[in-house]
Design a protein around this motif. Structure first.
Motif, PDB file in Angstrom:
ATOM      1  N   GLU A  11       1.065  -1.148  -0.030  1.00 25.52           N
ATOM      2  CA  GLU A  11      -0.005   0.067   0.205  1.00 25.52           C
ATOM      3  C   GLU A  11       0.891   1.372  -0.248  1.00 25.52           C
ATOM      4  O   GLU A  11       0.568   2.398  -0.663  1.00 25.52           O
ATOM      5  CB  GLU A  11      -1.027   0.000   0.996  1.00 25.52           C
ATOM      6  CG  GLU A  11      -2.250  -0.955   0.942  1.00 25.52           C
ATOM      7  CD  GLU A  11      -2.881  -0.459  -0.446  1.00 25.52           C
ATOM      8  OE1 GLU A  11      -3.339   0.800  -0.477  1.00 25.52           O
ATOM      9  OE2 GLU A  11      -3.292  -1.114  -1.185  1.00 25.52           O
ATOM     10  N   GLU A  12       1.906   1.278   0.671  1.00 25.68           N
ATOM     11  CA  GLU A  12       2.816   2.375   0.739  1.00 25.68           C
ATOM     12  C   GLU A  12       3.506   2.791  -0.543  1.00 25.68           C
ATOM     13  O   GLU A  12       3.440   3.908  -0.920  1.00 25.68           O
ATOM     14  CB  GLU A  12       3.789   2.258   1.867  1.00 25.68           C
ATOM     15  CG  GLU A  12       3.465   2.258   3.514  1.00 25.68           C
ATOM     16  CD  GLU A  12       4.253   2.037   4.449  1.00 25.68           C
ATOM     17  OE1 GLU A  12       5.543   3.008   4.180  1.00 25.68           O
ATOM     18  OE2 GLU A  12       4.314   1.159   5.230  1.00 25.68           O
ATOM     19  N   SER A  69       1.434   6.600  -6.796  1.00 24.69           N
ATOM     20  CA  SER A  69       0.285   7.303  -7.355  1.00 24.69           C
ATOM     21  C   SER A  69       0.318   8.719  -7.011  1.00 24.69           C
ATOM     22  O   SER A  69      -0.129   9.754  -7.746  1.00 24.69           O
ATOM     23  CB  SER A  69      -0.879   6.773  -6.446  1.00 24.69           C
ATOM     24  OG  SER A  69      -2.098   7.645  -6.721  1.00 24.69           O
ATOM     25  N   ASP A  70       1.034   9.069  -5.998  1.00 28.31           N
ATOM     26  CA  ASP A  70       1.456  10.600  -5.852  1.00 28.31           C
ATOM     27  C   ASP A  70       2.453  11.271  -7.024  1.00 28.31           C
ATOM     28  O   ASP A  70       2.320  12.493  -7.242  1.00 28.31           O
ATOM     29  CB  ASP A  70       2.373  10.554  -4.493  1.00 28.31           C
ATOM     30  CG  ASP A  70       1.425  10.514  -3.210  1.00 28.31           C
ATOM     31  OD1 ASP A  70       0.051  10.416  -3.245  1.00 28.31           O
ATOM     32  OD2 ASP A  70       1.804  10.416  -2.225  1.00 28.31           O
ATOM     33  N   GLU A  95       0.808   3.900  -3.135  1.00 24.19           N
ATOM     34  CA  GLU A  95       0.509   5.530  -2.710  1.00 24.19           C
ATOM     35  C   GLU A  95       1.437   6.317  -3.195  1.00 24.19           C
ATOM     36  O   GLU A  95       1.279   7.343  -3.749  1.00 24.19           O
ATOM     37  CB  GLU A  95       0.119   5.574  -1.153  1.00 24.19           C
ATOM     38  CG  GLU A  95      -1.080   5.023  -0.834  1.00 24.19           C
ATOM     39  CD  GLU A  95      -1.117   5.087   0.822  1.00 24.19           C
ATOM     40  OE1 GLU A  95      -0.529   6.007   1.338  1.00 24.19           O
ATOM     41  OE2 GLU A  95      -2.066   4.526   1.254  1.00 24.19           O
TER      42      GLU A  95
END
Length: 120
Positions: free
Chosen positions: A22-23, A29-30, A26
């Motif tokens: 997940e990290e 995605s950022d 993310e």
């Protein structure tokens, strides 16, 4: 369709600990990276697995669960994506994983026949 054109793309393949997925997702995605392939894999590196005790018997677990993330990007995004993956996946402990970067000669979107960077 002009295969093996002059597009400059790279594939990033990262093998990470499962709880870091997940990290990493993310962090990518950022950067505006949405498309990726994620696979559950098993493997070991220098740590050579570990031993566990089950019902009083000790046995070796050679292959540990890992996650493989694959992303194909234009050359200009590779460095920032690689840095983001390493930063998000790092725990500082053995078995954090590896990141590999490969050259990609061509990409083709099957639905539209788009090629090169337009296909990714």
């Amino acid at each position: 369709m002009d295969l093996f054109g002059s597009t400059a793309m790279k594939k990033i393949e990262a093998i990470i600990k499962p709880f870091k997925l997940e990290e990493v997702k993310e962090a990518l995605s950022d950067l505006g990276i949405e498309g990726m392939t994620v696979s559950e894999v098993k493997g070991f590196g220098r740590q050579k697995g570990h031993t566990e005790i089950y019902r009083g018997s000790e046995y070796t677990v050679d292959f540990l669960p890992k996650i493989k993330i694959e992303v194909v990007l234009p050359d200009g995004m590779v460095e920032s994506a690689t840095v983001a993956i390493v930063k998000a996946a790092k725990t500082g402990k053995i078995g954090d994983g590896k990141v590999f970067v490969y050259n990609i000669d061509e990409a083709i979107r099957i639905r539209t026949d788009e090629t090169g960077e337009r296909a990714i």
